[in-house]
Design a protein around this motif. Structure first.
Motif, mmCIF file in Angstrom:
data_model
loop_
_atom_site.group_PDB
_atom_site.id
_atom_site.type_symbol
_atom_site.label_atom_id
_atom_site.label_comp_id
_atom_site.label_asym_id
_atom_site.label_seq_id
_atom_site.Cartn_x
_atom_site.Cartn_y
_atom_site.Cartn_z
ATOM 1 N N GLU A 158 56.723 38.822 1.539
ATOM 2 C CA GLU A 158 57.587 37.668 1.263
ATOM 3 C C GLU A 158 57.610 37.362 -0.227
ATOM 4 O OE1 GLU A 158 59.240 36.323 4.080
ATOM 5 O OE2 GLU A 158 58.267 38.148 4.787
ATOM 6 N N THR A 206 45.584 37.686 10.226
ATOM 7 C CA THR A 206 45.010 37.359 8.909
ATOM 8 C C THR A 206 43.965 36.254 9.046
ATOM 9 O OG1 THR A 206 47.054 36.121 8.522
ATOM 10 C CG2 THR A 206 46.785 38.125 7.292
ATOM 11 N N ASP A 251 45.848 42.844 3.627
ATOM 12 C CA ASP A 251 46.802 42.371 4.633
ATOM 13 C C ASP A 251 47.967 43.359 4.711
ATOM 14 O OD1 ASP A 251 48.801 41.151 6.098
ATOM 15 O OD2 ASP A 251 48.567 39.179 5.182
ATOM 16 N N GLU A 254 47.707 41.627 -0.321
ATOM 17 C CA GLU A 254 48.666 42.558 0.291
ATOM 18 C C GLU A 254 48.797 43.759 -0.658
ATOM 19 O OE1 GLU A 254 52.325 39.941 1.553
ATOM 20 O OE2 GLU A 254 51.005 38.846 0.212
ATOM 21 N N LYS A 308 53.463 43.146 13.124
ATOM 22 C CA LYS A 308 54.876 43.543 12.966
ATOM 23 C C LYS A 308 55.221 44.913 13.577
ATOM 24 C CE LYS A 308 55.964 40.656 8.901
ATOM 25 N NZ LYS A 308 57.100 39.830 9.239
ATOM 26 N N PHE A 361 51.944 35.918 1.073
ATOM 27 C CA PHE A 361 52.289 35.252 2.336
ATOM 28 C C PHE A 361 51.356 35.790 3.407
ATOM 29 C CE2 PHE A 361 54.395 34.589 6.378
ATOM 30 C CZ PHE A 361 54.817 33.275 6.253
ATOM 31 N N HIS A 362 50.665 34.853 4.084
ATOM 32 C CA HIS A 362 49.728 35.278 5.132
ATOM 33 C C HIS A 362 49.996 34.611 6.475
ATOM 34 C CE1 HIS A 362 47.518 37.626 2.214
ATOM 35 N NE2 HIS A 362 47.367 36.568 1.444
ATOM 36 N N GLY A 363 50.986 33.698 6.558
ATOM 37 C CA GLY A 363 51.311 33.113 7.849
ATOM 38 C C GLY A 363 51.568 31.622 7.770
ATOM 39 N N THR A 396 50.090 37.745 16.813
ATOM 40 C CA THR A 396 50.941 37.544 15.627
ATOM 41 C C THR A 396 50.199 37.925 14.343
ATOM 42 O OG1 THR A 396 50.167 35.290 15.222
ATOM 43 C CG2 THR A 396 52.017 35.544 16.755
ATOM 44 N N GLY A 397 50.974 38.062 13.278
ATOM 45 C CA GLY A 397 50.389 38.394 11.984
ATOM 46 C C GLY A 397 49.475 37.295 11.465
ATOM 47 N N ALA A 398 49.899 36.046 11.651
ATOM 48 C CA ALA A 398 49.067 34.934 11.175
ATOM 49 C C ALA A 398 47.722 34.937 11.879
ATOM 50 C CB ALA A 398 49.789 33.607 11.402
ATOM 51 N N VAL A 438 50.152 43.437 7.260
ATOM 52 C CA VAL A 438 51.075 42.974 8.305
ATOM 53 C C VAL A 438 52.495 43.469 8.035
ATOM 54 C CG1 VAL A 438 52.162 40.889 9.269
ATOM 55 C CG2 VAL A 438 49.675 41.000 9.018
ATOM 56 N N GLN A 439 52.948 43.423 6.768
ATOM 57 C CA GLN A 439 54.318 43.855 6.457
ATOM 58 C C GLN A 439 54.376 45.307 5.974
ATOM 59 O OE1 GLN A 439 58.323 42.068 4.293
ATOM 60 N NE2 GLN A 439 56.697 40.714 4.896
HETATM 61 C C1 LIG Z 1 51.796 40.057 4.743
HETATM 62 C C2 LIG Z 1 52.003 39.123 5.897
HETATM 63 N N1 LIG Z 1 50.929 38.558 6.483
HETATM 64 C C3 LIG Z 1 51.059 37.725 7.521
HETATM 65 C C4 LIG Z 1 52.309 37.404 8.037
HETATM 66 C C5 LIG Z 1 52.432 36.477 9.209
HETATM 67 O O1 LIG Z 1 52.873 37.175 10.322
HETATM 68 P P1 LIG Z 1 53.524 36.409 11.574
HETATM 69 O O2 LIG Z 1 54.829 35.845 11.119
HETATM 70 O O3 LIG Z 1 53.657 37.461 12.635
HETATM 71 O O4 LIG Z 1 52.555 35.333 11.972
HETATM 72 C C6 LIG Z 1 53.454 37.979 7.458
HETATM 73 C C7 LIG Z 1 54.801 37.643 7.965
HETATM 74 O O5 LIG Z 1 55.809 37.848 7.328
HETATM 75 C C8 LIG Z 1 53.289 38.860 6.361
HETATM 76 O O6 LIG Z 1 54.353 39.424 5.776
#
Ligand SMILES: Cc1ncc(COP(=O)(O)O)c(C=O)c1O
Length: 425
Positions: free
Chosen positions: A210, A114, A238, A205, A267, A137-139, A109-111, A240-241
């Protein structure tokens, strides 16, 4: 009772409210840029599962790669018996990332990505403290929830920030925070809260997800790089998005003239299969001791095979160029809606590639956020067969995340529905 209402009732009885779902219907099937609910209603998908299906729902090549992998084996745990697709994916990501000599570790997962980036930065620097930004937003794990720069709804009332996490304002000039303000606040944190020689990582980011699709200014990112170099701090971007062609480049960091130390990704990498990772400078990545990183499902073989196919599709179908074209069409359409007198007042419109968003404001020509107007627009869009997502530090932003493979017909139809849903109720 109709099928959606019945499932909704069962869901409410069986699933806690903490996992909130935006749509009051249940998906039956999905294909590229569209999905259908269990009553047969059709929706154009401008959410892409929150920036996951950049390559569309069920891209044939991604499905075939995952299915072929399932015929070989589905799980061994990389820590127990390693497999080729993990190594191939790491090699590919190392080659693509804007990092000179990179290594990659995979998670789910993204969390996790990070959180592990911070863990790696801590191991490398021997320091514990982390700086993140307001609106980030990091999780949703304990550490990433603390790193997230917005209390409600992410941090339950009364949750303390875990020790060692500090927040700095993110530069958004039209909401009153200039780059100088943000840099000044960072220096204040260094003076008041934690000396820079005691900071393991600054996490940012390239485009806040988010938080509202606010872009990190190029000069700000450059200054962060210089500050990190001066004090031996790891710069963590980061992605992730933002990753995997969403912003018109494979990594949004490529828009900047800097080399990050660590890049968490997730993602869109898996195209719908759960996979994440941290890509980073090799000497930093090798800091944790053997056994210090990993996870039972981390780097699942089917997700690795799917991710390799996703990267091929991005290249073969020119999805970076597609992203730029989709983004331009979206921004042009929203600028048109903004000029129309019968729509709700639209404020700032912004986009990097197909990561496009706009704000709703109380009064035309001003920036005072109107978060109350958002729910109505999303509900009207849904009734018209369009899935939209809100976001934003001020809760007044609608983000558009269409698949980068979306058919032109569906893109046009989706934008027309968006225009309709923005009409004054
Ligand atoms: C920039 C960013 N980092 C981390 C996350 C967390 O990812 P996850 O929901 O897969 O744990 C998100 C989720 O929206 C995100 O947008």
């Amino acid at each position: 009772m109709n099928k959606n209402a019945d499932m909704l009732k069962r869901r409410e009885a069986a699933v806690p409210r903490g996992v909130a779902t935006a749509s009051p219907f249940f998906v039956d099937r999905a294909e590229n840029g569209k999905l259908w609910d269990i009553e047969g209603n059709e929706y154009i998908d401008f959410a892409a599962g929150i920036a996951v299906t950049n390559t569309g729902h069920r891209h044939p090549k991604v499905m075939a790669a995952a299915a072929a992998q399932a015929e070989r084996f589905t799980h061994t745990a990389f820590q127990v018996v390693a497999y080729d697709v993990y190594v191939e994916l790491a090699e590919k990501l190392n080659q693509l990332a804007p990092i000179d000599h990179a290594k990659t570790i995979l998670f789910t997962t993204g969390a996790e990505a990070t959180e592990n980036a911070v863990k790696i930065a801590r191991a490398h620097t021997g320091r514990q403290n982390v700086i993140t930004f307001n609106g980030a937003f990091h999780g949703r794990t304990q550490l990433t929830m603390a790193m997230t720069g917005k209390a409600a709804p992410y941090r339950p009332k009364g949750t303390p920030i875990v020790p060692g996490v500090f927040h700095v304002p993110f530069p958004i000039p039209h909401h009153g925070v200039s780059e100088e303000d943000a840099l000044h606040a960072l220096q204040t944190v260094f003076k008041v809260e934690v000396g820079p020689e005691d900071v393991a990582a600054i996490v940012i980011e390239p485009v806040q997800g988010e938080g509202g699709f606010y872009q990190t200014p190029k000069s700000f990112m450059k200054q962060l790089r210089e500050i990190c170099d001066l004090h031996g701090i790891c710069l963590v971007c980061d992605e992730v998005q933002t990753g995997f062609a969403r912003t018109g480049k494979i990594f949004a960091t490529e828009h900047y003239d800097i080399e990050p130390d660590l890049i968490p990704v997730a993602k869109a990498l898996g195209g719908g299969f759960p996979i994440s990772g941290v890509i980073g400078k090799a000497e930093i990545m090798d800091s944790p001791m053997p056994g210090g990183l990993g996870g039972t499902y981390a780097g699942n073989p089917m997700a690795c095979a799917a991710a390799l196919a996703v990267l091929e599709v991005i290249e073969e179908e020119n999805l970076c160029q597609q992203s730029v074209s989709i983004g331009q069409q979206m921004v042009e359409a929203i600028e048109g809606f903004k000029l129309a007198n019968d729509t709700l007042p639209i404020g700032d419109i912004r986009g990097l590639g197909a990561m496009v968003a706009f704000e709703l404001v109380k009064t035309r020509g001003e920036h005072t956020p109107d978060p109350e107007a958002i729910a109505g627009v999303i509900a009207r869009a849904r009734d018209l067969g369009l899935i939209l997502l809100p976001c934003g530090y001020y809760g007044n932003t609608i983000r558009l995340l269409a698949p980068l493979t979306i058919d032109q017909v569906d893109l046009d139809a989706g934008l027309a529905k968006l225009g309709e849903s923005l009409k004054q109720p």
